[in-house]
Design an enzyme around this catalytic site. Structure first.
Site, PDB file in Angstrom:
ATOM      1  CG  HIS A  32      -1.779   1.219   1.340  1.00 55.73           C
ATOM      2  ND1 HIS A  32      -1.743   2.078   2.403  1.00 55.73           N
ATOM      3  CD2 HIS A  32      -2.714   1.722   0.484  1.00 55.73           C
ATOM      4  CE1 HIS A  32      -2.622   3.056   2.225  1.00 55.73           C
ATOM      5  NE2 HIS A  32      -3.216   2.863   1.064  1.00 55.73           N
ATOM      6  CB  SER A  33       0.853   4.269   0.254  1.00 57.71           C
ATOM      7  OG  SER A  33       1.134   5.634   0.103  1.00 57.71           O
ATOM      8  CE1 TYR A  34       9.330   3.486   1.438  1.00 55.62           C
ATOM      9  CE2 TYR A  34       8.293   2.020   3.036  1.00 55.62           C
ATOM     10  CZ  TYR A  34       9.434   2.494   2.405  1.00 55.62           C
ATOM     11  OH  TYR A  34      10.664   1.972   2.733  1.00 55.62           O
TER      12      TYR A  34
END
Length: 213
Positions: free
Chosen positions: A71-73
């Site tokens: 998720h994301s990073y």
């Protein structure tokens, strides 16, 4: 049975996947929801540290054909982990996440707005502060993980899925990634009507996507 390794975004831990972890396990799958190294000596933690968190787990548990979810990073982390351990990786699933190429860092992939957030470090000088609306369990994130360029030497033959959050309150920094990948035949691309935290906003749709991955 499939083995899922779930990687959180900045400032978050494996706890952000609690509901998803439970749902996958109820369907007979093996799940590792990781909390990456960070809350301790942040001055010494960089992107390589987080890649080692994942590859060490894969080796220690003798995982094969894992579905790595970021998720994301966490997209940075699953990309690098698959490059280092291609024999243990079967699929990559990016949840509104970074999709780096060799030499990219989070710093160069984001907008000036995100860079201003990254620069707002805590009193240690090495921890990016959680944003005010984050979960109370969120902790400062090691800034060096965001500055270090990723080094990729392979192009592992794995299944790749991108899940785009179409319900941001304002422009999404991941729209350019979605636009780039949605017509690429090497990718399965989904757009869900939720905010950046898809685990909270679209859990049922997300579960079906992971099961298909």
């Amino acid at each position: 049975m499939t083995t899922y390794v779930l990687i959180p975004g900045m400032c978050h831990g494996g706890w952000c996947y609690d509901d998803l972890t439970r749902a996958l396990r109820e369907r007979g799958h093996r799940v590792h929801a990781l909390t990456l190294t960070g809350p301790g000596d942040r001055a010494r933690v960089n992107l390589d540290t987080h890649l080692a968190d994942v590859t060490t787990l894969l080796a220690a548990e003798d995982v094969r054909d894992a579905v790595l979810v970021g998720h994301s990073y966490g997209g940075m982390v699953i990309t690098g982990a698959a490059d280092r351990a291609p024999d243990r990786t079967g699929a990559l699933v990016y949840l509104d996440a970074m999709v780096p190429a060799d030499g990219d860092s989070c710093w160069n992939l984001v907008t000036d707005q995100e860079r201003r957030w990254y620069a707002d470090v805590d009193d240690t000088g090495f921890g990016v502060r959680p944003l005010p609306f984050f979960d109370p369990r969120a902790t400062p994130h090691p800034v060096n993980t965001l500055l270090q360029p990723i080094r990729l030497t392979r192009n592992p033959d794995v299944r790749r899925t991108y899940v785009y959050a179409a319900g941001w309150d304002g422009p999404s920094p991941f729209t350019p990634v979605y636009d780039r990948l949605r017509d690429d035949p090497a990718w399965r691309v989904h757009a869900l009507a939720g905010g950046h935290n898809l685990m909270r906003d679209a859990p049922d749709d997300l579960l079906e996507i992971l099961l298909a991955a």
